[in-house]
Write a protein that holds these residues in place. Structure first.
Motif, PDB file in Angstrom:
ATOM      1  N   ILE A 207       0.901  -3.227 -18.232  1.00 45.84           N
ATOM      2  CA  ILE A 207      -0.301  -3.294 -17.398  1.00 45.84           C
ATOM      3  C   ILE A 207      -1.474  -3.618 -18.308  1.00 45.84           C
ATOM      4  CG2 ILE A 207      -1.764  -2.091 -15.747  1.00 45.84           C
ATOM      5  CD1 ILE A 207       0.641  -0.245 -15.150  1.00 45.84           C
ATOM      6  N   GLY A 208      -2.020  -4.828 -18.167  1.00 47.51           N
ATOM      7  CA  GLY A 208      -3.079  -5.325 -19.041  1.00 47.51           C
ATOM      8  C   GLY A 208      -4.415  -4.655 -18.816  1.00 47.51           C
ATOM      9  N   PRO A 209      -5.353  -4.862 -19.744  1.00 42.25           N
ATOM     10  CA  PRO A 209      -6.670  -4.239 -19.669  1.00 42.25           C
ATOM     11  C   PRO A 209      -7.391  -4.581 -18.365  1.00 42.25           C
ATOM     12  CG  PRO A 209      -6.377  -5.376 -21.762  1.00 42.25           C
ATOM     13  CD  PRO A 209      -5.205  -5.725 -20.913  1.00 42.25           C
ATOM     14  N   GLY A 210      -7.963  -3.565 -17.755  1.00 45.52           N
ATOM     15  CA  GLY A 210      -8.782  -3.764 -16.562  1.00 45.52           C
ATOM     16  C   GLY A 210      -8.033  -4.003 -15.272  1.00 45.52           C
ATOM     17  N   ALA A 211      -6.716  -3.939 -15.285  1.00 45.39           N
ATOM     18  CA  ALA A 211      -5.942  -4.191 -14.060  1.00 45.39           C
ATOM     19  C   ALA A 211      -6.178  -3.078 -13.041  1.00 45.39           C
ATOM     20  CB  ALA A 211      -4.462  -4.307 -14.375  1.00 45.39           C
ATOM     21  N   LYS A 212      -6.183  -3.459 -11.780  1.00 47.08           N
ATOM     22  CA  LYS A 212      -6.353  -2.506 -10.678  1.00 47.08           C
ATOM     23  C   LYS A 212      -5.175  -2.661  -9.735  1.00 47.08           C
ATOM     24  CE  LYS A 212     -10.572  -1.845 -12.241  1.00 47.08           C
ATOM     25  NZ  LYS A 212     -10.438  -1.770 -13.677  1.00 47.08           N
ATOM     26  N   LEU A 213      -4.471  -1.557  -9.481  1.00 42.55           N
ATOM     27  CA  LEU A 213      -3.331  -1.549  -8.562  1.00 42.55           C
ATOM     28  C   LEU A 213      -3.619  -0.483  -7.521  1.00 42.55           C
ATOM     29  CD1 LEU A 213      -2.203  -1.913 -11.696  1.00 42.55           C
ATOM     30  CD2 LEU A 213      -0.061  -2.051 -10.495  1.00 42.55           C
ATOM     31  N   PHE A 214      -3.501  -0.831  -6.248  1.00 45.33           N
ATOM     32  CA  PHE A 214      -3.801   0.185  -5.248  1.00 45.33           C
ATOM     33  C   PHE A 214      -3.035  -0.060  -3.963  1.00 45.33           C
ATOM     34  CE2 PHE A 214      -6.985  -3.134  -5.100  1.00 45.33           C
ATOM     35  CZ  PHE A 214      -7.066  -3.456  -3.762  1.00 45.33           C
ATOM     36  N   GLY A 215      -2.844   1.025  -3.226  1.00 46.19           N
ATOM     37  CA  GLY A 215      -2.142   0.969  -1.950  1.00 46.19           C
ATOM     38  C   GLY A 215      -0.667   1.239  -2.097  1.00 46.19           C
ATOM     39  N   ARG A 216       0.025   1.203  -0.971  1.00 49.60           N
ATOM     40  CA  ARG A 216       1.472   1.424  -0.955  1.00 49.60           C
ATOM     41  C   ARG A 216       2.161   0.120  -1.332  1.00 49.60           C
ATOM     42  NH1 ARG A 216       4.078   3.866   4.296  1.00 49.60           N
ATOM     43  NH2 ARG A 216       2.784   5.579   3.606  1.00 49.60           N
ATOM     44  N   ILE A 217       2.283  -0.107  -2.627  1.00 49.54           N
ATOM     45  CA  ILE A 217       2.909  -1.320  -3.146  1.00 49.54           C
ATOM     46  C   ILE A 217       4.028  -0.937  -4.102  1.00 49.54           C
ATOM     47  CG2 ILE A 217       0.829  -2.710  -2.899  1.00 49.54           C
ATOM     48  CD1 ILE A 217       0.415  -2.401  -5.945  1.00 49.54           C
ATOM     49  N   GLU A 218       4.933  -1.875  -4.319  1.00 48.59           N
ATOM     50  CA  GLU A 218       6.008  -1.688  -5.286  1.00 48.59           C
ATOM     51  C   GLU A 218       5.945  -2.806  -6.314  1.00 48.59           C
ATOM     52  OE1 GLU A 218       9.945  -0.947  -3.841  1.00 48.59           O
ATOM     53  OE2 GLU A 218       9.174   0.149  -2.094  1.00 48.59           O
TER      54      GLU A 218
END
Length: 189
Positions: A132-143
Protein backbone atom coordinates in the motif's frame (compact mmCIF):
# COMPACT_ATOMS: atom_id res chain seq x y z
CA UNK A 1 -4.90 -13.65 15.66
CA UNK A 2 -2.40 -14.13 18.45
CA UNK A 3 -3.68 -16.59 21.06
CA UNK A 4 -0.53 -18.27 22.38
CA UNK A 5 3.12 -17.47 23.03
CA UNK A 6 3.99 -19.52 19.95
CA UNK A 7 1.64 -17.32 17.87
CA UNK A 8 3.29 -14.25 19.38
CA UNK A 9 6.78 -15.49 18.47
CA UNK A 10 5.65 -16.39 14.93
CA UNK A 11 4.02 -12.98 14.36
CA UNK A 12 7.00 -11.08 15.73
CA UNK A 13 9.44 -13.09 13.61
CA UNK A 14 7.34 -12.50 10.47
CA UNK A 15 7.20 -8.77 11.26
CA UNK A 16 10.99 -8.69 11.81
CA UNK A 17 11.62 -10.40 8.47
CA UNK A 18 9.29 -8.04 6.59
CA UNK A 19 10.92 -5.02 8.26
CA UNK A 20 14.33 -6.46 7.30
CA UNK A 21 15.70 -6.11 10.83
CA UNK A 22 18.77 -8.13 11.82
CA UNK A 23 18.04 -8.82 15.48
CA UNK A 24 14.97 -9.57 17.51
CA UNK A 25 15.48 -6.46 19.64
CA UNK A 26 15.04 -2.99 18.14
CA UNK A 27 17.82 -0.44 18.26
CA UNK A 28 17.49 2.71 20.40
CA UNK A 29 15.85 4.78 17.65
CA UNK A 30 14.03 2.06 15.71
CA UNK A 31 10.58 3.35 16.65
CA UNK A 32 8.66 1.40 14.00
CA UNK A 33 10.05 -1.95 15.19
CA UNK A 34 9.43 -0.94 18.82
CA UNK A 35 5.84 -0.05 17.90
CA UNK A 36 5.20 -3.31 16.06
CA UNK A 37 6.60 -5.38 18.95
CA UNK A 38 4.39 -3.47 21.41
CA UNK A 39 1.37 -3.91 19.11
CA UNK A 40 1.90 -7.68 18.98
CA UNK A 41 2.42 -8.00 22.74
CA UNK A 42 -0.74 -5.93 23.30
CA UNK A 43 -2.68 -8.24 20.96
CA UNK A 44 -1.38 -11.28 22.84
CA UNK A 45 -2.47 -9.95 26.25
CA UNK A 46 -5.78 -8.65 24.87
CA UNK A 47 -6.66 -12.08 23.40
CA UNK A 48 -5.68 -14.12 26.49
CA UNK A 49 -8.31 -15.49 28.84
CA UNK A 50 -9.29 -12.74 31.25
CA UNK A 51 -7.50 -13.09 34.57
CA UNK A 52 -6.50 -10.34 37.02
CA UNK A 53 -2.95 -10.44 35.61
CA UNK A 54 -4.04 -10.27 31.96
CA UNK A 55 -6.44 -7.40 32.69
CA UNK A 56 -3.82 -5.32 34.53
CA UNK A 57 -0.94 -6.09 32.16
CA UNK A 58 -3.19 -5.66 29.11
CA UNK A 59 -4.32 -2.24 30.36
CA UNK A 60 -0.70 -1.20 30.99
CA UNK A 61 0.34 -2.26 27.49
CA UNK A 62 -2.67 -0.55 25.89
CA UNK A 63 -1.72 2.73 27.59
CA UNK A 64 1.89 2.41 26.38
CA UNK A 65 0.62 1.59 22.88
CA UNK A 66 -1.70 4.63 22.87
CA UNK A 67 1.19 6.92 23.88
CA UNK A 68 3.42 5.48 21.18
CA UNK A 69 0.66 5.77 18.56
CA UNK A 70 0.20 9.44 19.43
CA UNK A 71 3.95 10.11 19.15
CA UNK A 72 4.33 8.28 15.83
CA UNK A 73 1.04 9.32 14.20
CA UNK A 74 -0.37 5.79 13.95
CA UNK A 75 -3.94 4.74 14.64
CA UNK A 76 -3.73 0.97 14.27
CA UNK A 77 -6.21 -1.11 16.29
CA UNK A 78 -5.49 -4.53 17.75
CA UNK A 79 -6.10 -7.71 15.72
CA UNK A 80 -6.43 -6.04 12.31
CA UNK A 81 -3.12 -7.05 10.67
CA UNK A 82 -2.04 -10.66 10.22
CA UNK A 83 1.64 -11.59 10.57
CA UNK A 84 4.34 -9.87 8.54
CA UNK A 85 3.28 -6.25 9.05
CA UNK A 86 5.83 -3.78 7.66
CA UNK A 87 5.31 -0.10 8.38
CA UNK A 88 7.66 1.82 6.08
CA UNK A 89 7.93 5.16 7.90
CA UNK A 90 6.82 7.13 10.91
CA UNK A 91 3.84 9.31 10.04
CA UNK A 92 0.07 9.29 9.90
CA UNK A 93 -1.56 5.92 9.27
CA UNK A 94 -5.22 5.40 10.13
CA UNK A 95 -6.84 1.96 10.07
CA UNK A 96 -10.43 1.08 10.94
CA UNK A 97 -10.90 -1.56 13.65
CA UNK A 98 -13.31 -3.30 11.24
CA UNK A 99 -10.71 -3.76 8.49
CA UNK A 100 -9.03 -7.16 8.02
CA UNK A 101 -5.57 -7.24 6.49
CA UNK A 102 -3.67 -10.40 5.49
CA UNK A 103 -0.07 -11.53 5.86
CA UNK A 104 2.97 -9.57 4.71
CA UNK A 105 1.40 -6.15 4.24
CA UNK A 106 3.76 -3.25 3.50
CA UNK A 107 2.10 0.04 4.41
CA UNK A 108 3.42 3.57 3.90
CA UNK A 109 2.82 6.95 5.47
CA UNK A 110 -0.44 8.82 4.85
CA UNK A 111 -2.53 5.67 4.35
CA UNK A 112 -6.14 5.59 5.47
CA UNK A 113 -8.06 2.30 5.54
CA UNK A 114 -11.55 3.23 6.61
CA UNK A 115 -15.24 2.54 6.51
CA UNK A 116 -17.92 3.77 4.17
CA UNK A 117 -19.37 7.08 5.37
CA UNK A 118 -22.10 6.50 7.93
CA UNK A 119 -21.63 2.71 8.02
CA UNK A 120 -18.98 1.92 10.65
CA UNK A 121 -18.68 -1.83 10.02
CA UNK A 122 -18.19 -1.73 6.23
CA UNK A 123 -14.40 -1.73 5.97
CA UNK A 124 -11.90 -3.22 3.50
CA UNK A 125 -10.74 -6.84 3.51
CA UNK A 126 -7.19 -6.95 2.17
CA UNK A 127 -5.40 -10.14 1.08
CA UNK A 128 -1.84 -11.38 1.62
CA UNK A 129 1.35 -9.78 0.28
CA UNK A 130 -0.25 -6.41 -0.48
CA UNK A 131 1.80 -3.24 -0.92
CA UNK A 132 0.00 0.00 0.00
CA UNK A 133 1.80 3.10 -1.31
CA UNK A 134 2.12 6.48 0.40
CA UNK A 135 -1.11 8.43 0.74
CA UNK A 136 -3.41 5.65 -0.49
CA UNK A 137 -7.01 5.72 0.73
CA UNK A 138 -9.11 2.55 0.88
CA UNK A 139 -12.66 2.67 2.16
CA UNK A 140 -15.96 0.85 2.18
CA UNK A 141 -16.86 -2.81 1.92
CA UNK A 142 -14.24 -3.75 -0.66
CA UNK A 143 -11.95 -6.71 -1.19
CA UNK A 144 -8.35 -6.50 -2.33
CA UNK A 145 -6.85 -9.76 -3.66
CA UNK A 146 -3.43 -11.20 -2.81
CA UNK A 147 -0.20 -9.66 -4.16
CA UNK A 148 -1.78 -6.40 -5.28
CA UNK A 149 0.35 -3.24 -5.34
CA UNK A 150 -1.61 -0.07 -4.61
CA UNK A 151 0.03 3.07 -5.96
CA UNK A 152 0.76 6.31 -4.15
CA UNK A 153 -2.27 8.52 -3.49
CA UNK A 154 -4.69 5.98 -4.97
CA UNK A 155 -8.32 6.19 -3.88
CA UNK A 156 -9.70 2.65 -3.75
CA UNK A 157 -13.49 2.49 -3.40
CA UNK A 158 -14.24 -0.74 -5.28
CA UNK A 159 -13.03 -4.33 -5.05
CA UNK A 160 -10.09 -5.70 -7.02
CA UNK A 161 -10.27 -9.50 -7.01
CA UNK A 162 -7.64 -10.31 -9.63
CA UNK A 163 -4.43 -11.23 -7.74
CA UNK A 164 -1.01 -9.92 -8.67
CA UNK A 165 -1.93 -6.64 -10.36
CA UNK A 166 -1.06 -3.00 -9.74
CA UNK A 167 -3.75 -0.42 -9.17
CA UNK A 168 -3.50 3.37 -8.97
CA UNK A 169 -5.38 6.57 -9.63
CA UNK A 170 -8.42 8.46 -8.43
CA UNK A 171 -10.56 6.40 -8.44
CA UNK A 172 -8.21 3.42 -8.59
CA UNK A 173 -8.05 1.23 -11.67
CA UNK A 174 -5.80 -1.58 -12.86
CA UNK A 175 -2.65 -0.16 -14.43
CA UNK A 176 -0.37 -3.20 -14.72
CA UNK A 177 -0.23 -6.99 -14.63
CA UNK A 178 2.79 -6.74 -12.32
CA UNK A 179 1.68 -6.71 -8.68
CA UNK A 180 3.48 -7.25 -5.42
CA UNK A 181 5.75 -10.31 -5.02
CA UNK A 182 4.86 -13.18 -2.69
CA UNK A 183 7.33 -12.67 0.15
CA UNK A 184 6.72 -16.12 1.59
CA UNK A 185 8.42 -17.64 -1.49
CA UNK A 186 11.45 -15.35 -1.25
CA UNK A 187 14.37 -17.40 0.13
CA UNK A 188 16.64 -14.39 0.51
CA UNK A 189 14.75 -13.15 3.58
Amino acid sequence: MIHSKEDLRRYMEADRVMLEREGARPGPVDYVWKFERLLRRSEYWHNRPKTPLSLVWGKFLSLRLARMEARLGFSIPLNVFDSGLSIAHIGPIVVSPHARIGRNCRIHVGVNIGTRAGVPNEAPIIGDDVYIGPGAKLFGRIEIANRIAIGANAVVNKSFTEPGVSIAGVPAKKISEKGNPDYRDNDSK
